[in-house]
Design an enzyme around this catalytic site. Structure first.
Site, PDB file in Angstrom:
ATOM      1  N   LYS A  37       0.863  -1.181   0.000  1.00  0.00           N
ATOM      2  CA  LYS A  37       0.000   0.000   0.000  1.00  0.00           C
ATOM      3  C   LYS A  37       0.900   1.231   0.000  1.00  0.00           C
ATOM      4  CE  LYS A  37      -3.472   2.361   2.866  1.00  0.00           C
ATOM      5  NZ  LYS A  37      -4.314   2.246   4.087  1.00  0.00           N
ATOM      6  N   ASP A  67     -13.617   3.025  10.478  1.00  0.00           N
ATOM      7  CA  ASP A  67     -13.904   3.065   9.041  1.00  0.00           C
ATOM      8  C   ASP A  67     -14.237   1.664   8.532  1.00  0.00           C
ATOM      9  OD1 ASP A  67     -14.328   4.333   6.619  1.00  0.00           O
ATOM     10  OD2 ASP A  67     -12.220   4.294   6.008  1.00  0.00           O
TER      11      ASP A  67
END
Length: 273
Positions: free
Chosen positions: A5, A117
């Site tokens: 990432k 989230d």
């Protein structure tokens, strides 16, 4: 094989804090339903770039997170019947796995972590369709009072609990709201639309749909057991999305209700009064 990432911009406000959050949290997390952290790379270089017609030296940060590679991607790509047609057993196992990952965050650490989230895009699936929670950039460690006040509205609309828009107090029950939305979405195969419908209507429509699917695919052997499990999941999901966070269950109670070892509260209605 690993997944990398890359944090691609240093101009986004709070990006450094989110990167640090994710590294700190991933380093202490070890659970089969949480993505495994492999390592990170964080390097700052001086680069000569053009700015207002002149060349200047500026600090450029390279931030990389190395995570276990999960070949099936994220859950949001598998929810609708049109895209995947996941059978009920797979969907139930995904719901259970998500709950166990959240239980580890809320109950099994010295300082509980609130994810903040939770959504299908932040739930990855391995080659056996085992779900793993990921993306801890917005996560918070709980203080001893078990509450945090924030003015931030970071998160994803549709999965964020209403209290974040009214006063900004977050607790583990904030994640429970997001979990409820996900449970309903996994069961129904669609983004939940609970406005204007009673809980009884939602349960009835969902059961009718699944009964037709199950009769075509598995016969009548486990039909009633599966339908009872589906009903239980919808009921638990609706309890979790209550606008009053005090009336949402803990993650342990969610798991017990899903497994049938604890009775579901009689009043599961979530209509606003």
């Amino acid at each position: 094989m690993i997944a990398v990432k890359k944090i691609i911009s240093s101009l986004v406000p709070g990006l450094q804090k989110q990167f640090e959050n994710e590294v700190y949290h991933l380093m202490v997390l070890n659970h089969p339903n949480i993505v495994r952290f492999v390592g990170y790379c964080y390097e700052i270089q001086n680069a000569c770039i053009e700015y207002n017609g002149k060349y200047v030296f500026a600090e450029m940060a390279e931030r990389l997170l190395c995570l276990e590679y999960l070949p099936n991607g994220s859950l949001d790509k598998y929810l609708t019947d049109e895209s995947s047609g996941l059978d009920w057993s797979t969907r139930y196992n995904i719901i259970e796995g998500i709950c166990h990952g959240l239980y580890h965050l809320h109950e099994k650490l010295d300082k509980p972590i609130i994810h903040l989230d939770l959504k299908p895009a932040n739930i990855l699936l391995d080659d056996g369709m085992v779900p793993k929670l990921t993306d801890f950039g917005l996560s918070r460690l709980l203080d001893q009072q078990q509450t945090i006040c924030t003015l931030s509205h970071d998160g994803t609309l549709g999965y964020m609990p209403p209290e974040l828009f009214h006063g900004g107090t977050i607790t583990p029950k904030s994640d429970i709201f997001s979990l409820g939305v996900i449970i309903v979405e996994v069961v129904t195969g669609d983004k939940p639309d609970i406005t204007g419908k009673s809980s009884d209507e939602i349960i009835e429509l969902t059961l009718k749909k699944w009964r037709n699917v199950l009769e075509r695919s598995t016969g009548h052997g486990s039909l009633e057991m599966d339908c009872e499990q589906i009903k239980r999941c919808i009921q638990v999901g609706l309890i979790c999305v209550n606008h009053d966070r005090k009336r949402r269950p803990s993650i342990m109670k969610v798991i017990n209700m899903l497994q049938g070892s604890e009775s579901i509260d009689c009043d599961i209605r979530n209509e606003e009064t």
